[in-house]
Design a protein around this motif. Structure first.
Motif, PDB file in Angstrom:
ATOM      1  N   VAL A 112       0.839  -1.207   0.000  1.00  0.00           N
ATOM      2  CA  VAL A 112       0.000   0.000   0.000  1.00  0.00           C
ATOM      3  C   VAL A 112       0.872   1.254   0.000  1.00  0.00           C
ATOM      4  CG1 VAL A 112      -1.605   1.372   1.389  1.00  0.00           C
ATOM      5  CG2 VAL A 112      -2.017  -1.078   1.073  1.00  0.00           C
ATOM      6  N   TYR A 113       1.903   1.260   0.823  1.00  0.00           N
ATOM      7  CA  TYR A 113       2.753   2.443   0.957  1.00  0.00           C
ATOM      8  C   TYR A 113       3.552   2.735  -0.311  1.00  0.00           C
ATOM      9  CZ  TYR A 113       2.182   3.545   5.930  1.00  0.00           C
ATOM     10  OH  TYR A 113       1.702   3.957   7.139  1.00  0.00           O
ATOM     11  N   THR A 114       3.963   1.706  -1.040  1.00  0.00           N
ATOM     12  CA  THR A 114       4.792   1.932  -2.229  1.00  0.00           C
ATOM     13  C   THR A 114       3.961   2.103  -3.500  1.00  0.00           C
ATOM     14  OG1 THR A 114       5.072  -0.480  -2.482  1.00  0.00           O
ATOM     15  CG2 THR A 114       6.793   0.723  -1.289  1.00  0.00           C
ATOM     16  N   SER A 115       2.673   1.849  -3.444  1.00  0.00           N
ATOM     17  CA  SER A 115       1.820   1.913  -4.631  1.00  0.00           C
ATOM     18  C   SER A 115       1.838   3.264  -5.352  1.00  0.00           C
ATOM     19  CB  SER A 115       0.381   1.543  -4.269  1.00  0.00           C
ATOM     20  OG  SER A 115      -0.487   1.683  -5.362  1.00  0.00           O
ATOM     21  N   PRO A 116       1.825   4.397  -4.643  1.00  0.00           N
ATOM     22  CA  PRO A 116       1.738   5.683  -5.352  1.00  0.00           C
ATOM     23  C   PRO A 116       2.993   6.080  -6.128  1.00  0.00           C
ATOM     24  CG  PRO A 116       1.029   5.887  -3.051  1.00  0.00           C
ATOM     25  CD  PRO A 116       1.716   4.582  -3.185  1.00  0.00           C
ATOM     26  N   PHE A 117       4.099   5.346  -5.959  1.00  0.00           N
ATOM     27  CA  PHE A 117       5.370   5.815  -6.502  1.00  0.00           C
ATOM     28  C   PHE A 117       5.685   5.310  -7.913  1.00  0.00           C
ATOM     29  CE2 PHE A 117       6.092   6.103  -1.848  1.00  0.00           C
ATOM     30  CZ  PHE A 117       6.336   7.466  -1.783  1.00  0.00           C
ATOM     31  N   LYS A 118       4.740   4.594  -8.527  1.00  0.00           N
ATOM     32  CA  LYS A 118       4.933   4.101  -9.899  1.00  0.00           C
ATOM     33  C   LYS A 118       6.195   3.250 -10.032  1.00  0.00           C
ATOM     34  CE  LYS A 118       2.183   7.529 -12.373  1.00  0.00           C
ATOM     35  NZ  LYS A 118       1.338   7.774 -11.216  1.00  0.00           N
ATOM     36  N   LEU A 119       6.372   2.358  -9.065  1.00  0.00           N
ATOM     37  CA  LEU A 119       7.468   1.407  -9.067  1.00  0.00           C
ATOM     38  C   LEU A 119       6.896   0.007  -8.854  1.00  0.00           C
ATOM     39  CD1 LEU A 119       9.855   3.396  -6.703  1.00  0.00           C
ATOM     40  CD2 LEU A 119      10.206   3.081  -9.156  1.00  0.00           C
ATOM     41  N   LEU A 120       7.501  -0.976  -9.480  1.00  0.00           N
ATOM     42  CA  LEU A 120       7.068  -2.355  -9.297  1.00  0.00           C
ATOM     43  C   LEU A 120       8.058  -3.083  -8.391  1.00  0.00           C
ATOM     44  CD1 LEU A 120       5.984  -3.270 -12.944  1.00  0.00           C
ATOM     45  CD2 LEU A 120       4.552  -2.441 -11.058  1.00  0.00           C
ATOM     46  N   ILE A 121       7.595  -4.131  -7.740  1.00  0.00           N
ATOM     47  CA  ILE A 121       8.473  -4.867  -6.843  1.00  0.00           C
ATOM     48  C   ILE A 121       8.522  -6.337  -7.236  1.00  0.00           C
ATOM     49  CG2 ILE A 121       8.035  -3.276  -4.942  1.00  0.00           C
ATOM     50  CD1 ILE A 121       6.341  -5.424  -3.654  1.00  0.00           C
ATOM     51  N   ARG A 122       9.626  -6.950  -6.856  1.00  0.00           N
ATOM     52  CA  ARG A 122       9.826  -8.376  -7.085  1.00  0.00           C
ATOM     53  C   ARG A 122      10.393  -8.958  -5.798  1.00  0.00           C
ATOM     54  NH1 ARG A 122      13.882  -8.976 -11.593  1.00  0.00           N
ATOM     55  NH2 ARG A 122      15.373  -8.571  -9.921  1.00  0.00           N
ATOM     56  N   GLY A 123      10.046 -10.192  -5.476  1.00  0.00           N
ATOM     57  CA  GLY A 123      10.547 -10.723  -4.225  1.00  0.00           C
ATOM     58  C   GLY A 123      10.449 -12.231  -4.113  1.00  0.00           C
ATOM     59  N   GLY A 124      10.995 -12.730  -3.009  1.00  0.00           N
ATOM     60  CA  GLY A 124      10.932 -14.143  -2.698  1.00  0.00           C
ATOM     61  C   GLY A 124      10.631 -14.348  -1.230  1.00  0.00           C
ATOM     62  N   VAL A 125       9.809 -15.341  -0.923  1.00  0.00           N
ATOM     63  CA  VAL A 125       9.425 -15.636   0.457  1.00  0.00           C
ATOM     64  C   VAL A 125       9.680 -17.108   0.733  1.00  0.00           C
ATOM     65  CG1 VAL A 125       7.506 -15.792   2.089  1.00  0.00           C
ATOM     66  CG2 VAL A 125       7.700 -13.802   0.572  1.00  0.00           C
ATOM     67  N   THR A 126      10.305 -17.382   1.875  1.00  0.00           N
ATOM     68  CA  THR A 126      10.552 -18.752   2.282  1.00  0.00           C
ATOM     69  C   THR A 126      10.451 -18.856   3.796  1.00  0.00           C
ATOM     70  OG1 THR A 126      12.105 -20.616   2.079  1.00  0.00           O
ATOM     71  CG2 THR A 126      13.058 -18.434   2.464  1.00  0.00           C
ATOM     72  N   CYS A 127      10.761 -20.019   4.312  1.00  0.00           N
ATOM     73  CA  CYS A 127      10.715 -20.252   5.751  1.00  0.00           C
ATOM     74  C   CYS A 127      11.885 -21.166   6.090  1.00  0.00           C
ATOM     75  CB  CYS A 127       9.383 -20.903   6.132  1.00  0.00           C
ATOM     76  SG  CYS A 127       9.206 -21.267   7.899  1.00  0.00           S
ATOM     77  N   GLY A 128      12.654 -20.807   7.118  1.00  0.00           N
ATOM     78  CA  GLY A 128      13.790 -21.662   7.460  1.00  0.00           C
ATOM     79  C   GLY A 128      14.671 -21.049   8.520  1.00  0.00           C
ATOM     80  N   SER A 129      15.899 -21.537   8.600  1.00  0.00           N
ATOM     81  CA  SER A 129      16.847 -21.140   9.646  1.00  0.00           C
ATOM     82  C   SER A 129      17.417 -19.760   9.359  1.00  0.00           C
ATOM     83  CB  SER A 129      17.983 -22.166   9.741  1.00  0.00           C
ATOM     84  OG  SER A 129      17.484 -23.438  10.100  1.00  0.00           O
ATOM     85  N   LEU A 130      17.313 -18.888  10.364  1.00  0.00           N
ATOM     86  CA  LEU A 130      17.718 -17.501  10.169  1.00  0.00           C
ATOM     87  C   LEU A 130      18.118 -16.868  11.489  1.00  0.00           C
ATOM     88  CD1 LEU A 130      17.671 -15.200   7.906  1.00  0.00           C
ATOM     89  CD2 LEU A 130      15.478 -14.523   8.922  1.00  0.00           C
TER      90      LEU A 130
END
Length: 292
Positions: free
Chosen positions: A118-136
């Motif tokens: 929601v916060y980044t929507s007005p800036f005309k930028l797209l995002i890419r990402g990865g989500v996982t679960c594990g040791s950190l």
């Protein structure tokens, strides 16, 4: 210090690197970068403020005495939840966030991601990402572990398009939690590719859901209008690069598919003492993007 099992998201803002390069001689782009980073750094989880936490109440309209009571409750619950809250690390054009791998963590993860989108929507930028679960290991000072490596790999090598992919470790974690309202909802917010090898988060569903409206002040129709404007601006300004063109084409297909699937969105049209009391269903078919 030992490894914890955590949910982790690695997010990259597409085009941000070039924006930084251009900003040295362009004041407007410099100011845009500053605004984007300020917004990102202000994103917090559900305990960000009493107004956030008590979003379903009329907190801002309470008497000073009632507010004090609510503030005391908020502070005690925030302190108790401290070890499980979302931890955030930002650097350059990347955002890494993680939380405990349990039901509370999944709630905070989903809320944080919604608020980030929601916060980044007005800036005309797209995002890419990865989500996982594990040791950190993730503290205010350091972040490392197999899960960090895996999240970065998903973002940089697997996602390819403006989407946030999840791997089988994250999906297995969801299954481990068992069947309930939250896990059912998260499963509904995942899209699986035709070959069933990659799942990604239905980000437009997150930015138009009740959490986005009630806890982030987002207007579902305006969020989609923002995305349409972003797509059209990027298409107009994009260089003749096949890689960039393929990313935009993918996002247009996803956006149009969402518009077709959703047909209309629920928008809050009136409040009483800060609480939404009336909503309306707004058609969105006219927002469909047409590629020139």
């Amino acid at each position: 210090m030992t490894y914890e099992r955590r949910i982790i998201g690695f997010i990259d803002i597409l085009g941000f690197g070039q924006l930084v390069l251009d900003s040295e001689d362009d004041v407007e782009k410099f100011d845009l970068i500053k605004s984007v980073l300020e917004k990102i750094n202000s994103v917090d989880d559900i305990y960000g403020s009493p107004e956030d936490f008590f979003a379903y109440s009329n907190y801002s309209h309470l008497s000073p005495t009632a507010k004090q009571q609510m503030d005391e409750l908020y502070e005690s619950m925030k302190a108790a939840a401290g070890p499980k809250r979302v931890r955030i690390t930002t650097f350059s054009d990347s955002i890494v966030f993680s939380c405990s791998a349990d039901s509370d963590g999944l709630t905070d993860f989903r809320y944080f991601l919604t608020k980030l989108l929601v916060y980044t929507s007005p800036f005309k930028l797209l995002i890419r990402g990865g989500v996982t679960c594990g040791s950190l290991v993730h503290t205010d000072e350091i972040i490392f572990g197999p899960a960090m490596n895996n999240a970065y790999y998903l973002e940089s090598k697997v996602a390819k398009y403006p989407r946030i992919v999840v791997d089988e470790k994250f999906e297995c974690f969801i299954e481990e939690l068992g069947k309930d309202t939250l896990t059912d909802l998260v499963k509904q917010e995942l899209i699986r590719t035709e070959d069933e090898t990659i799942s990604y988060i239905d980000c437009l569903a997150l930015t138009t859901n009740k959490v986005a409206q009630n806890m982030c002040g987002a207007n579902a129709y305006e969020m989609l209008l923002n995305e349409k404007s972003t797509i059209e601006t990027l298409i107009k300004d994009a260089p003749e690069d096949p890689k960039i063109a393929s990313k935009l084409e993918w996002y247009v297909e996803y956006f149009n598919e969402f518009i077709t699937r959703k047909a209309e969105v629920e928008v809050v049209v009136s409040h009483v003492q800060g609480m939404p009391v009336e909503t309306a269903m707004i058609p969105v078919s006219e927002l469909r993007v047409r590629i020139p």
